[in-house]
Design an enzyme around this catalytic site. Structure first.
Site, mmCIF file in Angstrom:
data_model
loop_
_atom_site.group_PDB
_atom_site.id
_atom_site.type_symbol
_atom_site.label_atom_id
_atom_site.label_comp_id
_atom_site.label_asym_id
_atom_site.label_seq_id
_atom_site.Cartn_x
_atom_site.Cartn_y
_atom_site.Cartn_z
ATOM 1 N N SER A 143 6.524 -31.362 14.224
ATOM 2 C CA SER A 143 7.505 -32.355 14.720
ATOM 3 C C SER A 143 8.789 -31.601 15.025
ATOM 4 C CB SER A 143 7.757 -33.389 13.617
ATOM 5 O OG SER A 143 8.924 -34.146 13.888
ATOM 6 N N TYR A 156 9.502 -35.921 4.910
ATOM 7 C CA TYR A 156 8.934 -35.623 6.229
ATOM 8 C C TYR A 156 9.457 -34.279 6.740
ATOM 9 C CZ TYR A 156 7.213 -36.782 10.967
ATOM 10 O OH TYR A 156 6.557 -36.794 12.181
HETATM 11 N N1 NAD Z 1 4.870 -40.518 16.916
HETATM 12 C C1 NAD Z 1 5.859 -39.651 16.910
HETATM 13 O O1 NAD Z 1 6.951 -39.917 17.430
HETATM 14 C C2 NAD Z 1 5.663 -38.276 16.310
HETATM 15 C C3 NAD Z 1 6.649 -37.328 16.548
HETATM 16 C C4 NAD Z 1 6.499 -36.052 16.003
HETATM 17 C C5 NAD Z 1 5.390 -35.755 15.246
HETATM 18 N N2 NAD Z 1 4.459 -36.701 15.020
HETATM 19 C C6 NAD Z 1 3.318 -36.303 14.186
HETATM 20 O O2 NAD Z 1 2.123 -36.512 14.881
HETATM 21 C C7 NAD Z 1 1.061 -36.757 13.958
HETATM 22 C C8 NAD Z 1 0.292 -37.992 14.396
HETATM 23 O O3 NAD Z 1 1.172 -39.102 14.362
HETATM 24 P P1 NAD Z 1 0.952 -40.429 15.232
HETATM 25 O O4 NAD Z 1 2.297 -40.762 15.734
HETATM 26 O O5 NAD Z 1 -0.172 -40.254 16.160
HETATM 27 O O6 NAD Z 1 0.610 -41.452 14.037
HETATM 28 P P2 NAD Z 1 -0.452 -42.632 13.891
HETATM 29 O O7 NAD Z 1 0.093 -43.468 12.788
HETATM 30 O O8 NAD Z 1 -0.738 -43.263 15.206
HETATM 31 O O9 NAD Z 1 -1.778 -41.877 13.392
HETATM 32 C C9 NAD Z 1 -1.842 -41.260 12.147
HETATM 33 C C10 NAD Z 1 -3.259 -40.848 11.831
HETATM 34 O O10 NAD Z 1 -3.282 -40.237 10.535
HETATM 35 C C11 NAD Z 1 -4.265 -40.877 9.733
HETATM 36 N N3 NAD Z 1 -3.840 -40.893 8.322
HETATM 37 C C12 NAD Z 1 -2.701 -41.428 7.815
HETATM 38 N N4 NAD Z 1 -2.719 -41.319 6.482
HETATM 39 C C13 NAD Z 1 -3.875 -40.713 6.149
HETATM 40 C C14 NAD Z 1 -4.489 -40.351 4.915
HETATM 41 N N5 NAD Z 1 -3.913 -40.606 3.728
HETATM 42 N N6 NAD Z 1 -5.694 -39.754 4.950
HETATM 43 C C15 NAD Z 1 -6.309 -39.531 6.117
HETATM 44 N N7 NAD Z 1 -5.800 -39.844 7.308
HETATM 45 C C16 NAD Z 1 -4.595 -40.440 7.321
HETATM 46 C C17 NAD Z 1 -4.363 -42.294 10.284
HETATM 47 O O11 NAD Z 1 -5.593 -42.896 9.917
HETATM 48 C C18 NAD Z 1 -4.242 -42.035 11.782
HETATM 49 O O12 NAD Z 1 -5.485 -41.657 12.306
HETATM 50 C C19 NAD Z 1 1.727 -36.891 12.594
HETATM 51 O O13 NAD Z 1 1.587 -35.688 11.873
HETATM 52 C C20 NAD Z 1 3.172 -37.142 12.925
HETATM 53 O O14 NAD Z 1 4.035 -36.711 11.908
HETATM 54 C C21 NAD Z 1 4.560 -37.956 15.549
#
Ligand code: NAD
Length: 261
Positions: A143, A156
């Protein structure tokens, strides 16, 4: 070099960035280990859809990444069933925003376990076969919070800075074995993960969801647009390509100039 027939394991691929990345890799004929917190029925249905739509092999697993023993068993099973993990994408993550004073220790532990420690375990299990084969790709979805901080995101930011450090160490250890290890550092990406933050801003500032979204984005990014999850998937694919074979140990922002400021 073709990626067809390689095997990719993507944690958290039932939603958001992970799911989008799964579609991008599947289009190349890459077999997939799908994973996330869906029920067996939902996950198996998703895996079946990927099989049918892309003609690839799939496996689904819903191991909770907080459970270290279960995670290790999941990795052993995935490697046994698929032969090896050629492309590992550590993507699963959660968020909780609160000041350090009141941040619940249980949330701290969960975020460190899911967003950081799980990647250590998946890498430890995947690297030996990659090294044997002389080829591998590891992409950690970090991130911008792996590069800079924001208030109220202690766990985070700690986890994401940690995964950037882990990425660099693994890149050094793997450099002579055809394995690259990189981190992607997105700014705002349009996924369910940030819904709570948008809804909280809408409630606190008496805004519509659309107005709150815009306010949230522009508070941090110069470019007033969220990244589409598919763009992150395409960047993962690029990092898997032969063109990217000397890109390793990098933390690559895709952030609308968030970290340029
Ligand atoms: N959305 C954003 O703005 C953003 C920005 C920077 C980084 N990220 C990073 O991208 C990655 C994906 O995020 P996203 O936005 O697609 O989120 P999301 O909530 O859409 O998806 C998260 C995924 O992680 C899985 N997950 C959550 N807790 C879990 C657990 N305890 N065990 C197993 N699986 C688990 C969920 O089932 C889901 O498939 C993350 O690491 C997040 O920190 C997201």
């Amino acid at each position: 070099m073709t990626l067809k027939g390689k095997v990719s394991l993507i944690t958290g691929s039932t939603s958001g960035i992970g799911l989008a990345t799964a579609h991008v890799l599947a289009e190349q004929g890459i077999n997939l280990v799908l994973h996330g917190l869906a029920s067996d029925a939902e996950g198996n249905k998703l895996a079946q859809q990927f099989q049918q739509n892309y003609g690839i092999e799939t496996l689904f697993d819903n191991t909770d990444l907080k459970d270290e023993t279960a995670l290790i068993a999941f990795m052993d099973n995935a490697i046994e069933q698929m032969g090896a993990i050629d492309i590992l994408v550590n993507n699963a993550g959660i968020q909780h925003t609160e000041s350090i004073d009141t941040f619940p220790a249980s949330k701290w532990n969960d975020i460190i376990a899911i967003n950081l420690s799980a990647a250590f375990h998946t890498m430890q299990k995947s690297i030996p076969k990659m090294r044997e084969q002389g080829w591998g790709r590891i992409v950690n979805i970090a991130s911008v919070h792996g590069l800079v901080a924001s208030a109220n995101k202690s766990a985070y930011c700690a986890a994401k800075h940690g995964i950037v450090g882990l990425t660099k160490v693994a890149a050094l250890e793997c450099a002579e074995h055809g394995i690259t290890v990189n981190a992607i550092c997105p700014g705002w990406v349009d996924t369910p993960l940030i819904n709570n933050q948008i809804n909280a801003m809408a409630g606190n500032d008496k805004l519509t969801v659309k107005q709150a979204k815009y306010k949230l984005i522009t508070a941090k990014q110069a470019l007033p647009e969220m990244t589409d999850p598919l763009q992150v998937g395409e960047l993962v694919l690029f990092l898997c390509s032969n063109t990217a074979r000397t890109i390793t140990g990098s933390a690559i922002p895709i952030d609308g100039a968030w970290t340029a400021q």
